[in-house]
Design a protein around this motif. Sequence first.
Motif, PDB file in Angstrom:
ATOM      1  N   GLY A  31      17.678 -33.379 -37.659  1.00  0.00           N
ATOM      2  CA  GLY A  31      17.466 -32.045 -37.097  1.00  0.00           C
ATOM      3  C   GLY A  31      16.133 -31.945 -36.386  1.00  0.00           C
ATOM      4  N   LEU A  32      16.109 -31.387 -35.175  1.00  0.00           N
ATOM      5  CA  LEU A  32      14.893 -31.122 -34.414  1.00  0.00           C
ATOM      6  C   LEU A  32      14.908 -29.681 -33.956  1.00  0.00           C
ATOM      7  N   ALA A  33      13.738 -29.057 -33.932  1.00  0.00           N
ATOM      8  CA  ALA A  33      13.629 -27.693 -33.414  1.00  0.00           C
ATOM      9  C   ALA A  33      12.184 -27.428 -33.014  1.00  0.00           C
ATOM     10  N   PHE A  34      11.994 -26.704 -31.909  1.00  0.00           N
ATOM     11  CA  PHE A  34      10.668 -26.298 -31.455  1.00  0.00           C
ATOM     12  C   PHE A  34      10.431 -24.836 -31.830  1.00  0.00           C
ATOM     13  N   ASP A  35       9.183 -24.536 -32.228  1.00  0.00           N
ATOM     14  CA  ASP A  35       8.835 -23.134 -32.409  1.00  0.00           C
ATOM     15  C   ASP A  35       8.245 -22.597 -31.107  1.00  0.00           C
ATOM     16  N   SER A  36       7.890 -21.319 -31.098  1.00  0.00           N
ATOM     17  CA  SER A  36       7.424 -20.686 -29.860  1.00  0.00           C
ATOM     18  C   SER A  36       6.075 -21.220 -29.398  1.00  0.00           C
ATOM     19  N   ALA A  37       5.324 -21.883 -30.316  1.00  0.00           N
ATOM     20  CA  ALA A  37       4.024 -22.435 -29.967  1.00  0.00           C
ATOM     21  C   ALA A  37       4.114 -23.864 -29.466  1.00  0.00           C
ATOM     22  N   GLY A  38       5.333 -24.433 -29.412  1.00  0.00           N
ATOM     23  CA  GLY A  38       5.503 -25.785 -28.922  1.00  0.00           C
ATOM     24  C   GLY A  38       5.412 -26.865 -29.973  1.00  0.00           C
ATOM     25  N   ASN A  39       5.321 -26.498 -31.264  1.00  0.00           N
ATOM     26  CA  ASN A  39       5.331 -27.480 -32.339  1.00  0.00           C
ATOM     27  C   ASN A  39       6.763 -27.950 -32.595  1.00  0.00           C
ATOM     28  N   PHE A  92       9.545 -29.520 -35.161  1.00  0.00           N
ATOM     29  CA  PHE A  92       9.882 -29.665 -36.571  1.00  0.00           C
ATOM     30  C   PHE A  92      11.049 -30.634 -36.702  1.00  0.00           C
ATOM     31  N   VAL A  93      10.924 -31.553 -37.674  1.00  0.00           N
ATOM     32  CA  VAL A  93      11.871 -32.652 -37.802  1.00  0.00           C
ATOM     33  C   VAL A  93      12.367 -32.729 -39.242  1.00  0.00           C
ATOM     34  N   GLY A 146      13.487 -36.568 -47.401  1.00  0.00           N
ATOM     35  CA  GLY A 146      13.676 -35.191 -47.834  1.00  0.00           C
ATOM     36  C   GLY A 146      12.601 -34.258 -47.319  1.00  0.00           C
ATOM     37  N   ASN A 147      11.834 -34.717 -46.324  1.00  0.00           N
ATOM     38  CA  ASN A 147      10.757 -33.900 -45.773  1.00  0.00           C
ATOM     39  C   ASN A 147      11.181 -33.214 -44.477  1.00  0.00           C
ATOM     40  N   ILE A 148      10.555 -32.077 -44.224  1.00  0.00           N
ATOM     41  CA  ILE A 148      10.579 -31.477 -42.896  1.00  0.00           C
ATOM     42  C   ILE A 148       9.175 -31.639 -42.346  1.00  0.00           C
ATOM     43  N   TYR A 149       9.057 -32.436 -41.275  1.00  0.00           N
ATOM     44  CA  TYR A 149       7.759 -32.709 -40.678  1.00  0.00           C
ATOM     45  C   TYR A 149       7.482 -31.732 -39.540  1.00  0.00           C
ATOM     46  N   LYS A 150       6.188 -31.492 -39.356  1.00  0.00           N
ATOM     47  CA  LYS A 150       5.733 -30.676 -38.237  1.00  0.00           C
ATOM     48  C   LYS A 150       4.844 -31.547 -37.353  1.00  0.00           C
ATOM     49  N   PHE A 151       5.176 -31.607 -36.054  1.00  0.00           N
ATOM     50  CA  PHE A 151       4.377 -32.333 -35.077  1.00  0.00           C
ATOM     51  C   PHE A 151       3.779 -31.344 -34.088  1.00  0.00           C
TER      52      PHE A 151
END
Length: 336
Positions: A76-84, A86-87, A93-98
């Motif tokens: 799963g990949l998704a961008f937030d409104s700030a351009g970060n 999330f993976v 079992g982690n959700i990473y933030k780049f």
Amino acid sequence: MSDGYSGISENLGHIYKFTPTGASSAFASGLDGPLAMAFDSAGNLSMAAEGNIYKFTPDGARTTFASGVSLSYLSGLAFDSAGNLFVADGGSGNIYKFTSSGVRTIFAKIPGLVLDQTGFLAFQPSHPSPQPSTPTLIDISARGSVQTGENVLIAGFIVTGSDPKQVIIRALGPTLTRFGVSDVLQDPMLELHNTTSMMTSNDDWQSAANANQIPLNYRPPDSRESAVMTTLQPGAYTAVLSGKNGTTGNGLLEVYSSLPGVTNVSTRGFVGTGDHVLIGGFISSGGNGSLQVIIRALGPTLRQFGVSNALVDPTLALVNSNGQVLASNDNWKNTQ
């Protein structure tokens, strides 16, 4: 869409692109296990495949954004409104933030979230900020004859409020021929100044370090045109449009703001006749009522500030988007 593992079949491992009419073409190929995909606000595609996160520009150029043994089953990949970015990683079992620069942190860890139990990611859209109770000015522009020396095209504006605001400034020339404008500036150059010095400049927008982050609908249509996207603190700023190597012609200078708060807009340029008059455009936004504006056309006053060849007797007309003259004036004391 993606079609799975290239290791299973040479006919797999593609990303396909579809037109609005349903016609498909291969956007990328040779990928092992392409799974999750997400677009950022600039139109770049991020895609997870076998422990790697790739980034594709709109024209298909690929770079590796992130990789490592700890990234094993990215579903799963998704961008937030700030351009970060999330993976979701089923291997850990982690959700990473780049961050946009690639800095990775663990955003959340969900016990038991492994392999095929991982799901997709999505962000709930934030509620839009309430519209101002009264209209405000946004998206201002100026078109004029760009000369040399004191006769380059200059736009001044003020960023109000207490918070920084993102602006996109464009300098157009060749694009104007699409709208019937003659004698256009062939290679516009752009500078942004604060009250004391030049902050940045651009010649050919694609050469900017953050060119890929400029939203698609704000990218100049011609590669010779210039653009600056930056975040400005409250204060006064000046944008300068000139021609490369001293060339001249009609040009368009535009300032777009992500939020209301660009005010007190001014433009100084060479005023000729016909296609070479000075034109300022603006858009009002927010609220349900009318917006009171004061529009001034100055000439002789400029001599007080050391400007030579000032226009002796300026006239002014206010025109709506349908070409209708709403008001005009010559000599302000005559009617007001």
